[in-house]
Motif scaffolding. Structure first.
Motif, PDB file in Angstrom:
ATOM      1  N   LYS A 167       0.835  -1.196   0.000  1.00 39.27           N
ATOM      2  CA  LYS A 167       0.000   0.000   0.000  1.00 39.27           C
ATOM      3  C   LYS A 167       0.874   1.253   0.000  1.00 39.27           C
ATOM      4  CE  LYS A 167      -3.764  -2.316   2.445  1.00 39.27           C
ATOM      5  NZ  LYS A 167      -3.189  -3.651   2.245  1.00 39.27           N
ATOM      6  N   PRO A 168       0.493   2.281  -0.760  1.00 40.95           N
ATOM      7  CA  PRO A 168       1.276   3.520  -0.818  1.00 40.95           C
ATOM      8  C   PRO A 168       1.491   4.114   0.569  1.00 40.95           C
ATOM      9  CG  PRO A 168      -0.430   3.512  -2.506  1.00 40.95           C
ATOM     10  CD  PRO A 168      -0.706   2.322  -1.632  1.00 40.95           C
ATOM     11  N   GLY A 169       2.731   4.480   0.860  1.00 39.25           N
ATOM     12  CA  GLY A 169       3.047   5.117   2.130  1.00 39.25           C
ATOM     13  C   GLY A 169       3.193   4.176   3.298  1.00 39.25           C
ATOM     14  N   THR A 170       2.956   2.880   3.107  1.00 40.24           N
ATOM     15  CA  THR A 170       3.095   1.904   4.194  1.00 40.24           C
ATOM     16  C   THR A 170       4.462   1.234   4.098  1.00 40.24           C
ATOM     17  OG1 THR A 170       0.714   1.476   4.140  1.00 40.24           O
ATOM     18  CG2 THR A 170       2.092  -0.136   5.279  1.00 40.24           C
ATOM     19  N   PRO A 171       5.292   1.331   5.149  1.00 43.15           N
ATOM     20  CA  PRO A 171       6.676   0.844   5.060  1.00 43.15           C
ATOM     21  C   PRO A 171       6.826  -0.659   5.269  1.00 43.15           C
ATOM     22  CG  PRO A 171       6.311   1.823   7.197  1.00 43.15           C
ATOM     23  CD  PRO A 171       5.037   2.034   6.425  1.00 43.15           C
ATOM     24  N   TYR A 172       5.746  -1.398   5.162  1.00 38.46           N
ATOM     25  CA  TYR A 172       5.834  -2.843   5.314  1.00 38.46           C
ATOM     26  C   TYR A 172       4.684  -3.490   4.548  1.00 38.46           C
ATOM     27  CZ  TYR A 172       2.040  -2.153   8.637  1.00 38.46           C
ATOM     28  OH  TYR A 172       0.845  -1.794   9.211  1.00 38.46           O
ATOM     29  N   VAL A 223       7.211  -7.882   6.139  1.00 33.33           N
ATOM     30  CA  VAL A 223       8.481  -7.594   5.486  1.00 33.33           C
ATOM     31  C   VAL A 223       8.595  -6.088   5.256  1.00 33.33           C
ATOM     32  CG1 VAL A 223       8.585  -9.835   4.340  1.00 33.33           C
ATOM     33  CG2 VAL A 223       7.543  -7.903   3.168  1.00 33.33           C
ATOM     34  N   PRO A 224       9.817  -5.564   5.275  1.00 31.74           N
ATOM     35  CA  PRO A 224       9.997  -4.126   5.065  1.00 31.74           C
ATOM     36  C   PRO A 224       9.791  -3.748   3.609  1.00 31.74           C
ATOM     37  CG  PRO A 224      12.134  -5.209   5.179  1.00 31.74           C
ATOM     38  CD  PRO A 224      11.106  -6.262   5.491  1.00 31.74           C
ATOM     39  N   VAL A 225       9.237  -2.579   3.385  1.00 30.88           N
ATOM     40  CA  VAL A 225       9.107  -2.021   2.039  1.00 30.88           C
ATOM     41  C   VAL A 225       9.710  -0.616   2.088  1.00 30.88           C
ATOM     42  CG1 VAL A 225       7.552  -1.302   0.198  1.00 30.88           C
ATOM     43  CG2 VAL A 225       7.017  -3.344   1.545  1.00 30.88           C
TER      44      VAL A 225
END
Length: 295
Positions: A159-164, A177-179
């Motif tokens: 999802k946009p703006g979500t760091p995982y 998991v990290p994004v």
């Protein structure tokens, strides 16, 4: 208590309390049954010497098979102790024969940089193929995904703006998991080219991209970066993700969670990172690192 009953109780615990997958439970059952047979039905009563005989009997197995069997035995004995069925745990220091487990293939940072230079050049063209390539490689190297996890990603997984992202990995177990910001931006740019009805992030022919196609893309990229294609695969990029995180000082338990390893022993294969780097890390980070001797 006889071995068959003890093993059955252990497998029940793995299913009920640990939520182990059916395939994992079946593998544990086979491994422990074979161990019991090798020790004439006396696995649960074995001492350290008996377990060493077991290791010797299994010495010619593939390293991965041996590691799995020894993990099953260690967990079984830990269970016996926790249930009060044994007062001691002779499997606590159970080790593998000297030949050990082969180290994972990986890439240097410089080689990864060369691959990303090609990726950036392709993505700069703005073509769907270039944007897809960047999204794929950013997620492989930046999030440590398995090939199957990557190609089967639902469109809404990142999802946009979500760091995982929350994924279903082996045994249908969920993990986070990290994004990275880079990966998130690459995915968003690629997703903008997809039709509104697409179910998967990397669609192909009514379903998702195949693992074979992903392997082809990665090997073509390696060749373009001047790296022997035989040395590179999606899994090698996953290895590079893990190795380079450890080189940067990442915690082994955190890495285990990100990679989705059920056993910390699997994650420990990545501790082959340069010893010089680890010594330097201790010298910089230890509380006594800046204490100077006066004499």
């Amino acid at each position: 208590m006889d071995d068959r009953r003890a093993i059955a109780l252990f497998l029940d615990m793995m299913a009920a309390e640990r939520g182990a997958a059916a395939n994992t439970i079946a593998a544990y059952g086979r491994d422990l049954a074979q161990a019991s047979e090798a020790l004439s039905g006396r696995l649960g009563a074995a001492d350290a010497r008996g377990l060493e005989r077991l290791v010797h009997e299994w010495r010619d197995l593939a390293a991965t098979s041996l590691a799995r069997k020894l993990s099953a035995v260690r967990r079984f004995f830990a269970f016996l102790v926790s249930e009060g069925l044994r007062a001691d745990n002779p499997a606590g220091d159970l080790g593998s024969p000297a030949k050990g487990r082969p180290l994972p293939k990986t890439l240097s940072r410089e080689e990864v940089d060369r691959m990303f230079a090609v990726v950036e050049e392709e993505a700069a063209s703005g073509t769907p193929a270039g944007l897809r390539l960047k999204a794929l490689i950013e997620l492989l190297y930046g999030s440590g995904l398995r090939a199957t996890e990557l190609v089967s990603l639902p469109r809404a997984a990142i999802k946009p703006g979500t760091p995982y992202a929350v994924l279903k990995g082996k045994g249908d177990k969920e993990r986070m998991v990290p994004v990275s910001t880079r990966a998130g931006e690459a995915v968003a740019a690629w997703a903008a080219t997809l039709g509104p009805g697409e179910k998967y992030l990397f669609p192909s022919g009514g379903t998702h991209m195949s693992r074979v196609r992903l392997f082809q893309i990665v090997k073509h990229l390696a060749a373009a970066a001047g790296i022997a294609p035989a040395r590179v695969s999606p899994h090698v990029l996953r290895h590079a993700f893990a190795t380079h995180l450890l080189e940067g000082g990442a915690d082994l338990r955190a890495l285990q969670s990100m990679l989705g390893h059920a056993d910390i022993a699997t994650t420990q294969i990545y501790t082959h990172v340069q010893s010089a780097h680890l010594v330097d890390l201790v010298n910089r980070a230890h509380p006594l690192a800046d204490r100077r001797q006066d004499d």
